[in-house]
Design an enzyme around this catalytic site. Sequence first.
Site, PDB file in Angstrom:
ATOM      1  N   LYS A   9     -14.199 -47.147  49.498  1.00  0.00           N
ATOM      2  CA  LYS A   9     -13.525 -47.131  48.111  1.00  0.00           C
ATOM      3  C   LYS A   9     -12.042 -47.163  47.947  1.00  0.00           C
ATOM      4  CE  LYS A   9     -17.336 -44.524  46.185  1.00  0.00           C
ATOM      5  NZ  LYS A   9     -17.812 -43.309  45.346  1.00  0.00           N
ATOM      6  N   TYR A  49     -21.896 -48.921  38.319  1.00  0.00           N
ATOM      7  CA  TYR A  49     -22.106 -47.296  37.977  1.00  0.00           C
ATOM      8  C   TYR A  49     -22.628 -47.327  36.494  1.00  0.00           C
ATOM      9  CZ  TYR A  49     -19.445 -46.759  41.908  1.00  0.00           C
ATOM     10  OH  TYR A  49     -18.858 -46.575  43.234  1.00  0.00           O
ATOM     11  N   ASN A 112     -14.365 -40.137  46.647  1.00  0.00           N
ATOM     12  CA  ASN A 112     -14.989 -39.642  47.979  1.00  0.00           C
ATOM     13  C   ASN A 112     -14.993 -40.784  49.196  1.00  0.00           C
ATOM     14  OD1 ASN A 112     -17.248 -41.265  46.841  1.00  0.00           O
ATOM     15  ND2 ASN A 112     -18.506 -39.646  46.457  1.00  0.00           N
ATOM     16  N   HIS A 115     -19.154 -45.545  49.331  1.00  0.00           N
ATOM     17  CA  HIS A 115     -20.426 -45.496  48.644  1.00  0.00           C
ATOM     18  C   HIS A 115     -21.457 -46.126  49.657  1.00  0.00           C
ATOM     19  CE1 HIS A 115     -23.408 -46.929  46.072  1.00  0.00           C
ATOM     20  NE2 HIS A 115     -23.650 -47.872  46.548  1.00  0.00           N
ATOM     21  N   GLU A 126     -27.656 -54.148  45.291  1.00  0.00           N
ATOM     22  CA  GLU A 126     -26.499 -54.146  45.591  1.00  0.00           C
ATOM     23  C   GLU A 126     -26.012 -55.089  46.534  1.00  0.00           C
ATOM     24  OE1 GLU A 126     -25.752 -50.133  46.773  1.00  0.00           O
ATOM     25  OE2 GLU A 126     -26.233 -49.211  44.880  1.00  0.00           O
TER      26      GLU A 126
END
Length: 135
Positions: A9, A49, A112, A115, A126
Amino acid sequence: MEKTLVIIKPDGVSRKLVGEIIQRFEKKQLKLSQLKVATMSQKVAEEHYAHIKKFDFFEDMITYMTSSEVVYLVLEGTSVIKTVRKMIGATNCLEAEPGTIRGDYGANSYENIIHASDSPEAAEVEIKRFFKEAN
């Protein structure tokens, strides 16, 4: 051979943790079969998301994920999904064990670092979402 998608990220990229993270996967003998760097579009972020749309932090997540470049990886290996999920740790960094990627580097529940797909079905969807040119 099982495949999974990993996204490093914006905070992982801006903090220059990409090499460290990839190195952890390579030390586990996972094969890196695809890699690209790009900025996630708003449309793709909202699609990716959609499962958290009902939560208050959805808009913040979209803003965060589209704020700068991310690194997309496809990793392959035996039980790669389970292995990678164990390596990255709990979604909430405050609950992630030390020694996991999120436990060592994460800031909060959505900034965080990383992913990873949570199932073979999610991985397939994905990977197609972010590596359309490879399909």
